[in-house]
Design a protein around this motif. Structure first.
Motif, short mmCIF file in Angstrom:
data_model
loop_
_atom_site.label_atom_id
_atom_site.label_comp_id
_atom_site.label_asym_id
_atom_site.label_seq_id
_atom_site.Cartn_x
_atom_site.Cartn_y
_atom_site.Cartn_z
N PHE A 1 0.45 4.68 -11.18
CA PHE A 1 1.34 3.69 -12.16
C PHE A 1 1.70 4.78 -13.93
CE2 PHE A 1 0.65 -0.44 -9.68
CZ PHE A 1 0.85 0.23 -8.34
N GLU A 2 2.80 4.33 -13.90
CA GLU A 2 3.30 5.67 -15.06
C GLU A 2 4.70 4.89 -15.61
OE1 GLU A 2 3.07 9.34 -13.95
OE2 GLU A 2 1.30 10.12 -13.29
N ILE A 3 4.63 5.22 -16.91
CA ILE A 3 6.27 5.28 -17.38
C ILE A 3 6.40 5.94 -18.00
CG2 ILE A 3 5.03 4.25 -19.39
CD1 ILE A 3 7.96 2.14 -19.20
N HIS A 4 8.08 6.77 -17.55
CA HIS A 4 8.95 7.56 -18.42
C HIS A 4 9.86 7.00 -19.22
CE1 HIS A 4 9.30 12.28 -19.00
NE2 HIS A 4 10.48 11.99 -18.58
N PHE A 5 9.56 7.92 -20.88
CA PHE A 5 10.97 7.43 -21.50
C PHE A 5 11.53 8.45 -21.29
CE2 PHE A 5 7.66 4.20 -22.01
CZ PHE A 5 7.81 3.41 -22.46
N THR A 6 13.28 8.66 -21.80
CA THR A 6 14.09 9.64 -21.27
C THR A 6 14.77 9.17 -22.39
OG1 THR A 6 16.19 8.82 -19.42
CG2 THR A 6 14.43 9.85 -19.06
N ARG B 1 0.86 -1.24 0.12
CA ARG B 1 0.01 0.02 0.12
C ARG B 1 1.19 1.12 -0.28
NH1 ARG B 1 -5.67 -1.36 0.25
NH2 ARG B 1 -5.84 -3.89 1.67
N GLN B 2 1.51 1.71 -0.57
CA GLN B 2 2.79 2.41 -1.26
C GLN B 2 2.27 3.13 -1.49
OE1 GLN B 2 6.42 2.73 -0.38
NE2 GLN B 2 5.37 5.66 -1.04
N PRO B 3 1.76 5.17 -1.11
CA PRO B 3 0.60 5.87 -1.46
C PRO B 3 1.57 6.84 -2.58
CG PRO B 3 1.87 6.68 0.26
CD PRO B 3 2.03 5.08 0.23
N GLY B 4 0.74 7.45 -3.27
CA GLY B 4 1.44 8.19 -4.10
C GLY B 4 1.66 7.85 -5.59
N ARG B 5 2.14 8.68 -6.56
CA ARG B 5 2.32 7.92 -7.83
C ARG B 5 3.65 6.45 -7.97
NH1 ARG B 5 0.47 13.17 -9.06
NH2 ARG B 5 -1.14 13.76 -10.56
N VAL B 6 3.79 6.19 -8.51
CA VAL B 6 4.93 5.24 -8.98
C VAL B 6 5.63 5.33 -10.26
CG1 VAL B 6 5.85 2.65 -8.29
CG2 VAL B 6 4.41 3.69 -7.13
N THR B 7 6.37 5.55 -10.73
CA THR B 7 7.10 6.12 -12.00
C THR B 7 8.12 4.92 -12.67
OG1 THR B 7 6.36 8.18 -11.78
CG2 THR B 7 7.68 7.35 -13.62
N ARG B 8 8.13 4.77 -12.95
CA ARG B 8 9.34 3.25 -13.88
C ARG B 8 9.84 4.65 -14.69
NH1 ARG B 8 9.96 -1.05 -18.35
NH2 ARG B 8 11.19 -1.52 -18.50
N ILE B 9 10.89 5.30 -15.00
CA ILE B 9 12.19 5.98 -15.59
C ILE B 9 12.91 4.91 -16.59
CG2 ILE B 9 13.81 7.17 -15.80
CD1 ILE B 9 12.63 8.32 -13.29
N ALA B 10 12.43 4.96 -17.90
CA ALA B 10 12.84 4.13 -18.83
C ALA B 10 13.87 4.46 -19.70
CB ALA B 10 11.98 3.06 -19.79
N SER B 11 15.34 4.25 -19.70
CA SER B 11 15.95 5.79 -20.67
C SER B 11 16.58 4.27 -22.08
CB SER B 11 17.54 5.86 -20.24
OG SER B 11 17.08 6.46 -18.97
N GLY B 12 16.89 5.38 -23.28
CA GLY B 12 17.95 4.22 -24.28
C GLY B 12 17.12 3.47 -24.76
N CYS B 13 15.75 3.96 -24.91
CA CYS B 13 14.71 2.94 -25.63
C CYS B 13 14.99 3.04 -27.00
CB CYS B 13 13.43 1.95 -24.92
SG CYS B 13 13.37 1.68 -23.77
N THR C 1 16.08 3.56 -13.51
CA THR C 1 15.41 3.29 -12.21
C THR C 1 13.86 4.05 -12.46
OG1 THR C 1 16.75 4.62 -10.57
CG2 THR C 1 16.18 6.23 -12.46
N SER C 2 13.85 3.66 -10.86
CA SER C 2 12.50 3.76 -10.40
C SER C 2 12.46 4.83 -9.63
CB SER C 2 12.06 2.90 -9.25
OG SER C 2 12.48 1.76 -10.37
N ALA C 3 11.98 6.03 -9.02
CA ALA C 3 11.02 7.29 -8.44
C ALA C 3 9.95 7.05 -8.34
CB ALA C 3 11.51 7.99 -9.64
N LEU C 4 9.79 6.97 -7.25
CA LEU C 4 8.49 6.75 -6.80
C LEU C 4 7.58 8.92 -5.93
CD1 LEU C 4 8.64 4.82 -3.92
CD2 LEU C 4 7.56 4.01 -6.22
#
Length: 394
Positions: free
Chosen positions: A39-44, A4-16, A390-393
């Motif tokens: 839950f979100e995913i962010h590409f860099t 039950r982690q609160p807040g947004r959970v974002t996966r950061i994916a680089s170099g795709c 890397t992951s960011a919450l």
């Protein structure tokens, strides 16, 4: 979800590549989005500008996410981000939550605060502006030995940090916690310093040292927490005292697989970047098959419930030599093996039940029985993560 982690959970994916982004986004939309709209995913872009050093993706990925995320993003001044009071938590991808990570560390039963502080100074218990937190790592003040003038400039406040303060406030590693205001300022200097630090120190921990120097340059001493993480069973400064408090060895594995924090409070995060071995029960992330989260893959073989009572290991070579194991190491290794296997099996089982018509639910995947190398692999040596995410919450 389970903790039950609160807040947004974002996966950061680089170099795709474009095709990889499309593939990853499709998988994410199909299998992750239905779990929660948080839950979100962010590409860099790819920040691996130095051959074989993918870890630039962490500082640059965090900065890119903070500058482009819909709930953060740059203000019109181009120097600050929206919602700067938000608490940002940065994790590595090889981490498992045992309980929620929050900005409040006031519960003394589950929090081990590093003892160091200046005379008369009280420990900070809340993440606020100017008060970031992090897990303490065994890197001391090594960053002070670098050429700080070349890295941060001759007038950098990092030059003024004493050896004592360097060891007490800046040996920071993930999980990192800071307000968005502070984390963004750290990310600016973290990315600025990462390359010159790596030029001087072209090794695994270069980006971590760059973070330390960035925090010192910005005069942002961190409150060091020991109980945020467990990883190396032989290391000090981690939250092992909470695991050691479990009364009997017989309880270790069942409790690790089904924690009850009211009975035994546990550390916040498992960082599974080591090798763990008791008897013939073994886990190492690099031994995991890449198709584990599929309908066809079996689940991991569960260890015996009294695993922590064993006093030996079977070496990871063709001879499977029996080696003696002391009680404390057996207890800690068994906790990691049981907790990690339970977490991975639970996640895979949930995936199978939601998306597979005839899922393979056999618990038969034994990492110890994989083809053996000719030489023994020493237990608890560092396994370097080559993940590009890397992951960011939030």
């Amino acid at each position: 979800m389970k903790v039950r982690q609160p807040g947004r959970v974002t996966r950061i994916a680089s170099g795709c590549s474009e095709s990889e982004i499309a593939q990853e986004q499709k998988w994410f939309d199909e299998y992750v989005v239905p779990l929660s709209n948080r839950f979100e995913i962010h590409f860099t872009p790819q920040y691996n500008v130095v051959k074989n050093y993918v870890y630039f993706n962490k500082p640059f990925g965090v900065r890119h996410w903070m500058e482009h995320a819909t709930h953060l993003g740059l203000n019109s001044d181009g120097k600050t981000v929206h919602n700067e009071d938000t608490v940002v938590i940065v994790l590595d991808p090889d981490m498992i939550l045992l309980r929620p990570v929050t900005h409040d560390f006031s519960n003394e039963l589950e929090t081990i605060v590093n003892e160091f502080r200046r005379d008369g100074e009280e420990a900070t218990m809340l993440v606020t502006h100017g008060k970031p937190f992090a897990q303490i790592y065994g890197i001391g003040d090594y960053w002070r030995k670098f050429n700080l003038t070349a890295i941060a400039g001759s007038d950098s406040p990092a030059h003024l940090v004493t050896e004592q303060d360097g060891r007490g406030y800046y040996p920071a590693g993930p999980p990192y916690l800071a307000t968005a205001r502070d984390m963004y300022q750290i990310s600016l200097k973290w990315t600025e310093f990462a390359r010159p630090v790596h030029l001087e120190y072209p090794h695994l921990l270069a980006e971590m040292f760059a973070y330390c120097i960035a925090a010192a340059h910005l005069k942002l001493p961190h409150q060091m927490i020991e109980s945020l993480m467990i990883s190396n069973v032989g290391a000090g400064g981690e939250g092992w005292a909470l695991v050691d408090a479990i009364e009997t060895a017989e309880e270790i594995c069942p409790f690790a697989m089904e924690p009850n924090h009211d009975r035994y409070p546990l550390p916040t995060v498992i960082h599974y970047c080591q090798r763990y071995l008791v008897g013939s029960s073994f886990f190492a992330k690099r031994e995991m098959p890449h198709d584990f989260f599929t309908c066809e893959s079996p689940l991991l073989l569960e260890p015996q419930s009294n695993l922590a009572t064993l006093d030996f290991t079977l070496s990871m070579d063709i001879f499977e030599q029996k080696e003696t194991l002391d009680k404390r190491t057996a207890k800690r290794d068994a906790f990691m093996i049981c907790a990690i296997i339970a977490a991975l099996n639970n996640a895979s089982l949930y995936f199978k039940e939601q998306h597979c018509e005839n899922p393979n639910k056999q618990k038969s995947l034994d990492l110890h029985s994989k083809p053996k190398p000719k030489l023994s692999l020493f237990k608890n040596t560092s396994a370097l993560s080559l993940f590009k995410n890397t992951s960011a919450l939030l």
